[in-house]
Motif scaffolding. Structure first.
Motif, mmCIF file in Angstrom:
data_model
loop_
_atom_site.group_PDB
_atom_site.id
_atom_site.type_symbol
_atom_site.label_atom_id
_atom_site.label_comp_id
_atom_site.label_asym_id
_atom_site.label_seq_id
_atom_site.Cartn_x
_atom_site.Cartn_y
_atom_site.Cartn_z
ATOM 1 N N ASP A 33 0.827 -1.209 0.000
ATOM 2 C CA ASP A 33 0.000 0.000 0.000
ATOM 3 C C ASP A 33 0.860 1.257 0.000
ATOM 4 O O ASP A 33 0.558 2.227 -0.684
ATOM 5 C CB ASP A 33 -0.940 0.017 1.201
ATOM 6 C CG ASP A 33 -2.076 -0.980 1.070
ATOM 7 O OD1 ASP A 33 -2.312 -1.475 -0.048
ATOM 8 O OD2 ASP A 33 -2.716 -1.267 2.091
ATOM 9 N N LEU A 34 1.944 1.233 0.781
ATOM 10 C CA LEU A 34 2.851 2.390 0.813
ATOM 11 C C LEU A 34 3.533 2.563 -0.540
ATOM 12 O O LEU A 34 3.628 3.677 -1.057
ATOM 13 C CB LEU A 34 3.891 2.232 1.923
ATOM 14 C CG LEU A 34 4.910 3.372 2.023
ATOM 15 C CD1 LEU A 34 4.228 4.717 2.268
ATOM 16 C CD2 LEU A 34 5.928 3.076 3.111
ATOM 17 N N ALA A 35 3.999 1.477 -1.132
ATOM 18 C CA ALA A 35 4.639 1.556 -2.445
ATOM 19 C C ALA A 35 3.674 2.135 -3.476
ATOM 20 O O ALA A 35 4.051 2.983 -4.285
ATOM 21 C CB ALA A 35 5.130 0.176 -2.879
ATOM 22 N N GLU A 36 2.427 1.702 -3.442
ATOM 23 C CA GLU A 36 1.445 2.225 -4.384
ATOM 24 C C GLU A 36 1.168 3.706 -4.140
ATOM 25 O O GLU A 36 0.990 4.470 -5.086
ATOM 26 C CB GLU A 36 0.153 1.422 -4.300
ATOM 27 C CG GLU A 36 0.296 0.039 -4.890
ATOM 28 C CD GLU A 36 -0.966 -0.786 -4.777
ATOM 29 O OE1 GLU A 36 -1.168 -1.609 -5.682
ATOM 30 O OE2 GLU A 36 -1.741 -0.631 -3.810
ATOM 31 N N ALA A 37 1.157 4.136 -2.885
ATOM 32 C CA ALA A 37 0.941 5.549 -2.573
ATOM 33 C C ALA A 37 2.085 6.409 -3.109
ATOM 34 O O ALA A 37 1.889 7.589 -3.396
ATOM 35 C CB ALA A 37 0.799 5.741 -1.061
ATOM 36 N N CYS A 38 3.259 5.802 -3.261
ATOM 37 C CA CYS A 38 4.437 6.508 -3.786
ATOM 38 C C CYS A 38 4.612 6.286 -5.286
ATOM 39 O O CYS A 38 5.590 6.755 -5.869
ATOM 40 C CB CYS A 38 5.696 6.039 -3.061
ATOM 41 S SG CYS A 38 5.723 6.393 -1.293
ATOM 42 N N ASP A 39 3.717 5.550 -5.909
ATOM 43 C CA ASP A 39 3.817 5.175 -7.324
ATOM 44 C C ASP A 39 5.115 4.451 -7.641
ATOM 45 O O ASP A 39 5.686 4.594 -8.720
ATOM 46 C CB ASP A 39 3.631 6.390 -8.246
ATOM 47 C CG ASP A 39 2.171 6.806 -8.329
ATOM 48 O OD1 ASP A 39 1.324 5.906 -8.515
ATOM 49 O OD2 ASP A 39 1.867 8.004 -8.191
ATOM 50 N N VAL A 40 5.590 3.650 -6.681
ATOM 51 C CA VAL A 40 6.748 2.789 -6.915
ATOM 52 C C VAL A 40 6.254 1.587 -7.712
ATOM 53 O O VAL A 40 5.256 0.972 -7.330
ATOM 54 C CB VAL A 40 7.372 2.342 -5.570
ATOM 55 C CG1 VAL A 40 8.422 1.264 -5.779
ATOM 56 C CG2 VAL A 40 7.968 3.538 -4.841
ATOM 57 N N PRO A 41 6.912 1.243 -8.825
ATOM 58 C CA PRO A 41 6.461 0.087 -9.596
ATOM 59 C C PRO A 41 6.481 -1.185 -8.739
ATOM 60 O O PRO A 41 7.493 -1.500 -8.124
ATOM 61 C CB PRO A 41 7.473 -0.019 -10.738
ATOM 62 C CG PRO A 41 8.107 1.323 -10.822
ATOM 63 C CD PRO A 41 8.071 1.882 -9.432
ATOM 64 N N THR A 42 5.364 -1.862 -8.668
ATOM 65 C CA THR A 42 5.248 -3.065 -7.852
ATOM 66 C C THR A 42 4.695 -4.207 -8.688
ATOM 67 O O THR A 42 4.146 -3.998 -9.756
ATOM 68 C CB THR A 42 4.300 -2.843 -6.661
ATOM 69 O OG1 THR A 42 3.028 -2.446 -7.161
ATOM 70 C CG2 THR A 42 4.835 -1.796 -5.710
ATOM 71 N N ARG A 43 4.859 -5.392 -8.156
ATOM 72 C CA ARG A 43 4.308 -6.592 -8.783
ATOM 73 C C ARG A 43 3.461 -7.278 -7.723
ATOM 74 O O ARG A 43 3.938 -7.538 -6.632
ATOM 75 C CB ARG A 43 5.445 -7.478 -9.266
ATOM 76 C CG ARG A 43 6.350 -6.768 -10.272
ATOM 77 C CD ARG A 43 7.565 -7.565 -10.639
ATOM 78 N NE ARG A 43 7.299 -8.734 -11.446
ATOM 79 C CZ ARG A 43 7.072 -8.718 -12.760
ATOM 80 N NH1 ARG A 43 7.076 -7.588 -13.413
ATOM 81 N NH2 ARG A 43 6.843 -9.837 -13.413
ATOM 82 N N TRP A 44 2.205 -7.554 -8.029
ATOM 83 C CA TRP A 44 1.328 -8.235 -7.072
ATOM 84 C C TRP A 44 0.179 -8.884 -7.821
ATOM 85 O O TRP A 44 -0.086 -8.579 -8.968
ATOM 86 C CB TRP A 44 0.796 -7.267 -6.017
ATOM 87 C CG TRP A 44 -0.052 -6.169 -6.559
ATOM 88 C CD1 TRP A 44 0.360 -4.946 -7.000
ATOM 89 C CD2 TRP A 44 -1.469 -6.192 -6.727
ATOM 90 N NE1 TRP A 44 -0.711 -4.208 -7.439
ATOM 91 C CE2 TRP A 44 -1.848 -4.952 -7.287
ATOM 92 C CE3 TRP A 44 -2.453 -7.133 -6.483
ATOM 93 C CZ2 TRP A 44 -3.162 -4.632 -7.577
ATOM 94 C CZ3 TRP A 44 -3.773 -6.818 -6.780
ATOM 95 C CH2 TRP A 44 -4.101 -5.576 -7.313
ATOM 96 N N SER A 45 -0.513 -9.758 -7.123
ATOM 97 C CA SER A 45 -1.688 -10.382 -7.700
ATOM 98 C C SER A 45 -2.765 -10.635 -6.646
ATOM 99 O O SER A 45 -3.907 -10.301 -6.851
ATOM 100 C CB SER A 45 -1.324 -11.687 -8.403
ATOM 101 O OG SER A 45 -2.429 -12.229 -9.059
ATOM 102 N N CYS A 46 -2.386 -11.223 -5.489
ATOM 103 C CA CYS A 46 -3.422 -11.677 -4.550
ATOM 104 C C CYS A 46 -3.658 -10.761 -3.352
ATOM 105 O O CYS A 46 -4.741 -10.750 -2.812
ATOM 106 C CB CYS A 46 -3.056 -13.075 -4.036
ATOM 107 S SG CYS A 46 -1.629 -13.089 -2.926
ATOM 108 N N ARG A 47 -2.642 -10.057 -2.883
ATOM 109 C CA ARG A 47 -2.697 -9.207 -1.682
ATOM 110 C C ARG A 47 -2.927 -9.992 -0.389
ATOM 111 O O ARG A 47 -3.322 -9.431 0.617
ATOM 112 C CB ARG A 47 -3.756 -8.116 -1.808
ATOM 113 C CG ARG A 47 -3.407 -7.058 -2.806
ATOM 114 C CD ARG A 47 -4.366 -5.886 -2.708
ATOM 115 N NE ARG A 47 -4.029 -4.884 -3.669
ATOM 116 C CZ ARG A 47 -3.285 -3.804 -3.417
ATOM 117 N NH1 ARG A 47 -2.826 -3.582 -2.227
ATOM 118 N NH2 ARG A 47 -3.019 -2.946 -4.366
ATOM 119 N N THR A 48 -2.691 -11.301 -0.420
ATOM 120 C CA THR A 48 -2.890 -12.108 0.781
ATOM 121 C C THR A 48 -1.696 -12.996 1.122
ATOM 122 O O THR A 48 -1.781 -13.798 2.041
ATOM 123 C CB THR A 48 -4.137 -13.005 0.629
ATOM 124 O OG1 THR A 48 -3.947 -13.852 -0.503
ATOM 125 C CG2 THR A 48 -5.401 -12.185 0.477
ATOM 126 N N GLY A 49 -0.613 -12.912 0.368
ATOM 127 C CA GLY A 49 0.565 -13.724 0.655
ATOM 128 C C GLY A 49 0.506 -15.129 0.096
ATOM 129 O O GLY A 49 1.262 -15.993 0.511
#
Length: 139
Positions: free
Chosen positions: A79-95
């Motif tokens: 969430d913090l990375a997204e608030a900073c517009d840092v490029p991230t890789r994700w799919s599930c958000r649950t680990g």
């Protein structure tokens, strides 16, 4: 670097003679229906170090050049990375999927919910973790 490598191959240079290395975050992988334009990483909106919201330990996204204090209002490092517009890789958000696995340069994290399968040593699932102190991530 991909464009330069393609140009060199088009000029007849043998592919085994072309060596490149990327010194930035991997391209973002964010599931969704529509593409969103790329935005340069930046500090999150709102109060930073002196404000009432972000008073936690510093989180550094090394490849993006962003250091910002943690806010307990954030659900995860993702969430913090997204608030900073840092490029991230994700799919599930649950680990579960391990798409967001990220190398930890330094520091410690805690998981908000234990992942089904922990990531390798020296890495973290940013979708379900928070900093336990100052942390530097390879993003």
């Amino acid at each position: 670097m991909d464009t330069l490598g393609g140009h060199l191959r088009a000029q007849g240079l043998k592919p085994e003679r072309i060596h490149t290395e990327v010194f930035s975050a991997l391209p973002a992988l964010n599931p969704g229906i529509t593409a969103t334009p790329a935005v340069r990483p930046h500090q999150p909106a709102g109060p930073v170090a002196t404000g009432p919201v972000a008073t936690g330990p510093l989180v550094t996204f090394a490849r993006s050049g962003i250091t910002t204090p943690w806010s307990p209002d954030r659900a995860s490092l993702l969430d913090l990375a997204e608030a900073c517009d840092v490029p991230t890789r994700w799919s599930c958000r649950t680990g579960v999927c391990h798409t967001c696995v990220t190398p930890v340069v330094s520091g410690d994290i805690t998981y908000t919910a234990q992942p089904l399968e922990p990531p390798e040593a020296g890495t973290v699932l940013i979708c379900c973790s928070r900093p336990a102190g100052e942390v530097v991530l390879d993003l």
